[in-house]
Design an enzyme around this catalytic site. Structure first.
Site, mmCIF file in Angstrom:
data_model
loop_
_atom_site.group_PDB
_atom_site.id
_atom_site.type_symbol
_atom_site.label_atom_id
_atom_site.label_comp_id
_atom_site.label_asym_id
_atom_site.label_seq_id
_atom_site.Cartn_x
_atom_site.Cartn_y
_atom_site.Cartn_z
ATOM 1 N N SER A 167 0.831 -1.205 0.000
ATOM 2 C CA SER A 167 0.000 0.000 0.000
ATOM 3 C C SER A 167 0.866 1.257 0.000
ATOM 4 C CB SER A 167 -0.917 0.010 1.227
ATOM 5 O OG SER A 167 -1.853 -1.040 1.197
ATOM 6 N N ALA A 208 -4.909 -0.167 -2.459
ATOM 7 C CA ALA A 208 -4.151 0.192 -1.260
ATOM 8 C C ALA A 208 -5.109 0.338 -0.084
ATOM 9 C CB ALA A 208 -3.407 1.510 -1.483
ATOM 10 N N LYS A 209 -4.630 -0.026 1.082
ATOM 11 C CA LYS A 209 -5.417 0.237 2.292
ATOM 12 C C LYS A 209 -5.028 1.645 2.744
ATOM 13 C CE LYS A 209 -6.954 -1.954 6.599
ATOM 14 N NZ LYS A 209 -8.362 -2.120 6.191
ATOM 15 N N ALA A 210 -5.622 2.606 2.058
ATOM 16 C CA ALA A 210 -5.245 4.007 2.208
ATOM 17 C C ALA A 210 -6.312 4.773 2.976
ATOM 18 C CB ALA A 210 -5.038 4.640 0.831
ATOM 19 N N TYR A 256 -11.350 5.780 2.884
ATOM 20 C CA TYR A 256 -12.354 5.441 3.887
ATOM 21 C C TYR A 256 -13.316 6.593 4.196
ATOM 22 C CZ TYR A 256 -10.336 0.889 4.778
ATOM 23 O OH TYR A 256 -9.921 -0.416 4.629
#
Length: 290
Positions: free
Chosen positions: A64, A158-160, A164
């Site tokens: 990420s 990506a866990k960006a 969220y």
């Protein structure tokens, strides 16, 4: 403890290579990540003092970071060791672990090549994301007004942190309307995921789940697919249109926080908490505590 601010807790946090008292883990208000969302993170759970799939989570953290042009100034081993050390220092056995990488305050503006890269990790005791009562009778989901973006509009794999924002808006509205969470469609109008968990459906003994081509391919998601196949259950990844939910018999969410959470409804669609869902719940509970 549940009502205590996360800024006011006791314990230790790993910050840029040092263990610091919880209250001293601070950043300046002109931190780039706060203004522009330039941060990536992981959500991990420890069961019995061991973080489930820690190495896999850290690999994804680094992947990420690369997608967001964040050069992490630590090795994966250093991050893993810090996560484990924090559990020990904070005397936690069953806990949540949150590593995060973000751009700092050395530059302020869209262009921030020299803003500085920071790394932090916090761990805390955390109960189930959804209450046991809600899980046993099946969670109720609304359908979000927001959609997951297309791959050419955001770093969707990506866990960006910035990705969220629409999840928070979706979940706030769902909870205000009496639901537990919200299901999100993607930019094409296909079924995507919930606000922080992947979704699965059951029909005629097989499991169907959306192809993660514009949202995160969750580590818990992959674990459940492996467990299902070991149990002899067919797993089908494919595009799922909203109208198809009418014909599914069971549905459930998966995620580090959600674990395996059965669904009773999504908008106008209803589901039973059936044997396949329950068996996968039990199988997952067993594997994370090995």
């Amino acid at each position: 403890m549940a009502d205590m601010s996360f800024a006011d807790r006791e314990g230790w946090i790993w910050l840029n290579g040092e263990m610091v008292p919880w209250a001293d883990a601070k950043v300046h208000m002109l931190t780039h990540a706060m203004h522009y969302g330039s941060a990536v993170f992981e959500g991990q759970r420890a069961y019995g003092g061991k973080i489930f799939k820690l190495e896999e989570h850290t690999e994804r953290l680094f992947a990420s970071a690369e997608m967001l042009d964040l050069d992490i100034p630590y090795t994966q081993s250093e991050i893993n060791n810090a996560c484990n050390k924090l559990l020990e220092l904070n005397n936690l056995s069953d806990a949540y672990c949150r590593p995060i990488i973000w751009r700092g305050s050395k530059m302020m503006g869209v262009s921030a090549q020299n803003a500085g890269i920071n790394a932090g990790i916090a761990v805390w005791e955390w109960p189930s994301y959804f209450s046991d009562e809600a899980r046993l009778k099946g969670l109720r989901l609304s359908i979000s007004d927001w959609r997951r973006p297309a791959p050419d509009t955001a770093p969707v794999h990506a866990k960006a942190a910035g990705l969220y924002m629409i999840c928070t808006l979706s979940k706030h509205k769902a909870e205000a309307e009496g639901y537990d969470d919200a299901l999100m469609f993607d930019y094409r109008g296909q079924v995507a995921e919930a606000t922080g968990a992947n979704v699965f459906f059951v029909k005629d003994g097989a499991i169907h789940t959306p192809t993660p081509d514009c949202f995160l391919d969750g580590i818990t998601r992959r674990t459940i697919m492996e467990l299902a196949r070991e149990m002899g259950i067919e797993v089908i990844e494919r595009s799922i249109m909203p109208a198809e939910m009418e014909g599914f018999e069971q549905a459930f969410l998966t995620g580090t926080a959600a674990e395996v959470s059965p669904l009773s409804e999504i908008g106008p669609y209803r589901f039973a908490v059936g044997d396949i869902t329950k068996n996968l719940m039990h199988a997952y509970d067993a594997v994370v505590r090995k």
